[in-house]
Scaffold this motif. Structure first.
Motif, PDB file in Angstrom:
ATOM      1  N   GLN A   1      -9.959  -6.594   0.541  1.00  0.00           N
ATOM      2  CA  GLN A   1     -11.383  -6.414   0.261  1.00  0.00           C
ATOM      3  C   GLN A   1     -11.812  -7.267  -0.920  1.00  0.00           C
ATOM      4  OE1 GLN A   1     -12.430  -2.432  -0.753  1.00  0.00           O
ATOM      5  NE2 GLN A   1     -14.635  -2.761  -0.624  1.00  0.00           N
TER       6      GLN A   1
ATOM      7  N   ASP B   1      -9.172  -7.296  -7.615  1.00  0.00           N
ATOM      8  CA  ASP B   1      -8.610  -5.966  -7.880  1.00  0.00           C
ATOM      9  C   ASP B   1      -7.680  -5.490  -6.762  1.00  0.00           C
ATOM     10  OD1 ASP B   1     -11.656  -4.065  -7.074  1.00  0.00           O
ATOM     11  OD2 ASP B   1     -10.339  -5.315  -5.850  1.00  0.00           O
ATOM     12  N   GLU B   2      -7.493  -6.322  -5.768  1.00  0.00           N
ATOM     13  CA  GLU B   2      -6.515  -6.108  -4.711  1.00  0.00           C
ATOM     14  C   GLU B   2      -6.651  -4.729  -4.062  1.00  0.00           C
ATOM     15  OE1 GLU B   2      -2.710  -6.959  -6.549  1.00  0.00           O
ATOM     16  OE2 GLU B   2      -2.877  -9.032  -5.890  1.00  0.00           O
ATOM     17  N   THR B   3      -7.723  -4.561  -3.332  1.00  0.00           N
ATOM     18  CA  THR B   3      -7.949  -3.317  -2.606  1.00  0.00           C
ATOM     19  C   THR B   3      -8.135  -3.611  -1.121  1.00  0.00           C
ATOM     20  OG1 THR B   3     -10.347  -3.455  -2.971  1.00  0.00           O
ATOM     21  CG2 THR B   3      -9.045  -2.231  -4.605  1.00  0.00           C
TER      22      THR B   3
ATOM     23  N   THR C   1     -10.668   3.628   0.330  1.00  0.00           N
ATOM     24  CA  THR C   1     -10.063   2.433  -0.252  1.00  0.00           C
ATOM     25  C   THR C   1      -8.653   2.742  -0.722  1.00  0.00           C
ATOM     26  OG1 THR C   1     -12.206   1.600  -0.984  1.00  0.00           O
ATOM     27  CG2 THR C   1     -10.258   0.687  -2.060  1.00  0.00           C
ATOM     28  N   SER C   2      -7.723   1.827  -0.453  1.00  0.00           N
ATOM     29  CA  SER C   2      -6.353   1.973  -0.928  1.00  0.00           C
ATOM     30  C   SER C   2      -6.010   0.816  -1.856  1.00  0.00           C
ATOM     31  CB  SER C   2      -5.373   1.996   0.251  1.00  0.00           C
ATOM     32  OG  SER C   2      -4.051   2.232  -0.210  1.00  0.00           O
ATOM     33  N   TYR C   3      -5.199   1.129  -2.856  1.00  0.00           N
ATOM     34  CA  TYR C   3      -4.800   0.138  -3.856  1.00  0.00           C
ATOM     35  C   TYR C   3      -3.307  -0.158  -3.727  1.00  0.00           C
ATOM     36  CZ  TYR C   3      -9.267   1.468  -5.924  1.00  0.00           C
ATOM     37  OH  TYR C   3     -10.610   1.711  -6.123  1.00  0.00           O
TER      38      TYR C   3
ATOM     39  N   LEU D   1       0.843  -1.191   0.000  1.00  0.00           N
ATOM     40  CA  LEU D   1       0.000   0.000   0.000  1.00  0.00           C
ATOM     41  C   LEU D   1       0.879   1.242   0.000  1.00  0.00           C
ATOM     42  CD1 LEU D   1      -2.708  -0.969   2.664  1.00  0.00           C
ATOM     43  CD2 LEU D   1      -2.875  -1.141   0.164  1.00  0.00           C
TER      44      LEU D   1
END
Length: 462
Positions: free
Chosen positions: A203, A207-209, A224-226, A129
């Motif tokens: 989550q 899409d890996e969030t 939300t962070s990616y 992150l």
């Protein structure tokens, strides 16, 4: 007369032989050189599958190294529980497993040793992150602005877990002697994709969030962070080395500060310490501050450069218990291969300068103060040479250390194991899981938002 000379000659020969034997056993005469260790690059990926044969071989090697090298691998959980945990892991490794899952399973046993210096590393460059975290008096916060995240946002949840739950879970993943080191390591670990996945905090794995619940100005926000490509451990180490130490004079507050982020006892460091104290004298400063809040360790010999500038004739140094083994003998270059030797805390003379500094000395500490950085603070504390200000340190004053490095044969995981136990100068101050300052000052959320340093502000008003 002839008999007297014969007796004298025999006595001299015996003395010489005895001395040679002692010097030989002490590895001074014809010393054994350590075997150079250069780890192979780690090519394994988290998603790679491992077969039971590979895992069991690596597990057997890890157990052999820890049990033979470490002074007391059972000190935290006891030998019976250690054996139970080993047997439980053996059962888990009878089925194929992803590399990431295998690493975290192995790490459970390493963490059970209860030694912050004995560590297992999986050096895969994974995604992370793009956030920075910090722990303040109020809890876990965002430390820097990024996208919709703002500095000072109070983290209420990551995924479905609150910060206290995260700390508990991370305490099972971090080799530590106290909660303060877990907090320090959490600032990095909570960014790692592999850790967040292991904690069940992703989550959406496609899409890996990661979902965050934060509080800002009394309002609860869902953000939300990616993930993005993560910095490597080598990148972080190089950054520290670029700014390993420095100093400044604050004449207005009658203060001089020397910060030390890593302990490297070389000519450059010693020259800079001398230059610092010359500036202290030239400016008639009466308060010297040595800042080891971000010190990750290194060579404990750095303390001599500071002590020789003070009115100190001698001080009590650390004691040590050394565990000997064949593996340690090879890695460290020792002749003895079994048993232990114990050296109590002892007095050391100081070759002080002609005109030493006679003002007040302060040592600043924080949760990242670790290893040799911790030594500096503990030696000043136990010898009553200065005042400790800040937050509790990241490892115990008496602790394991002096590590040897190994690499597991199949996975390439790096294993670092202590082979000494160091006893603080004044053992009557034990037991203690950290060095607690004389004056405790905790950073607050407001300090972070306003960009202020409450520990340095303390000196403005004193």
């Amino acid at each position: 007369m002839k008999k007297i000379w014969i007796h004298i000659s025999i006595a001299l020969i015996c003395t010489v032989i005895g001395t040679c034997i002692y010097l030989y056993q002490a590895n001074i005469l014809f010393p054994v050189k350590p075997i150079h260790f250069e780890p192979e690059p780690q090519t394994l990926k988290s998603i790679d599958m491992l077969e039971p044969e590979e895992m069991l071989e690596d597990f057997a090697y890890l157990v052999e190294v820890i049990e033979s090298v470490h002074p007391d691998p059972y000190h935290r959980i006891g030998k019976e529980e250690w054996i139970r945990e080993k047997n439980a892991l053996l059962e888990r490794f009878k089925q194929p497993m992803r590399a990431a899952d295998y690493y975290f399973a192995l790490n459970e046993l390493v963490v059970a040793v209860g030694d912050a210096h004995t560590v297992l590393w999986f050096d895969e460059t994974d995604k992370g992150l793009p956030l920075c975290f910090d722990w303040v008096k109020e809890g876990l916060v965002i430390a820097e602005d990024h996208g919709l995240f703002k500095r000072g946002d109070l983290v209420l949840k990551i995924g479905n877990k609150q910060p206290d739950e995260l700390l508990h879970d991370l305490s099972l993943m971090v080799a530590a002697e106290n909660i303060y080191w877990v907090k320090n390591e959490a600032k990095t670990m909570l960014k790692k994709r592999s850790v967040l996945e292991q904690l069940g905090l992703l989550q959406n794995e496609q899409d890996e969030t990661v979902l965050f619940s934060v509080e800002r100005d009394g309002e609860v926000l869902e953000l939300t962070s990616y993930f993005k490509e993560e910095r490597t451990r080598e990148d972080d180490e190089n950054e520290i080395l670029e700014d390993r130490h420095g100093w400044y004079i604050d004449k207005e507050n009658d203060l001089a500060l020397f910060y030390l982020k890593v302990c490297i006892d070389d000519e450059k460091f010693r020259e800079d310490v001398e230059e610092f104290f010359h500036a202290v004298k030239d400016n008639h400063i009466q308060k010297v501050v040595i800042d080891v809040r971000e010190n990750i360790g290194g060579n404990s010999g750095v303390i001599d450069a500071f002590l020789r500038q003070l009115p100190v004739d001698s001080y009590t140094a650390y004691g040590a218990t050394i565990k000997y083994s064949k593996l340690a003998a090879e890695r460290a270059g020792m002749r003895k291969t079994k048993g232990t030797s114990t050296h109590s805390p002892s007095t050391r003379r100081v070759k002080k300068v002609e005109n030493p500094f006679k003002g007040d000395v302060f040592i600043l500490t924080g949760n990242q103060t670790f290893s040799s950085g911790n030594w500096i603070a503990v030696i000043f504390y136990d010898n009553k040479l200065g005042t400790i200000v800040g937050e509790p340190t990241g490892n115990a004053p008496s602790s394991y250390g002096d590590v040897l490095r190994f690499q597991l044969p199949n996975t390439g995981f790096l294993l670092r194991v202590s082979y000494k136990y160091f006893t603080r100068p004044d053992p009557s101050n034990d037991p203690a899981d950290a060095l607690y300052p004389h004056i405790t000052i905790n950073k607050t959320r407001g300090d972070l938002i306003n960009g202020t340093d409450p520990i340095l502000d303390y000196f403005d008003s004193h």
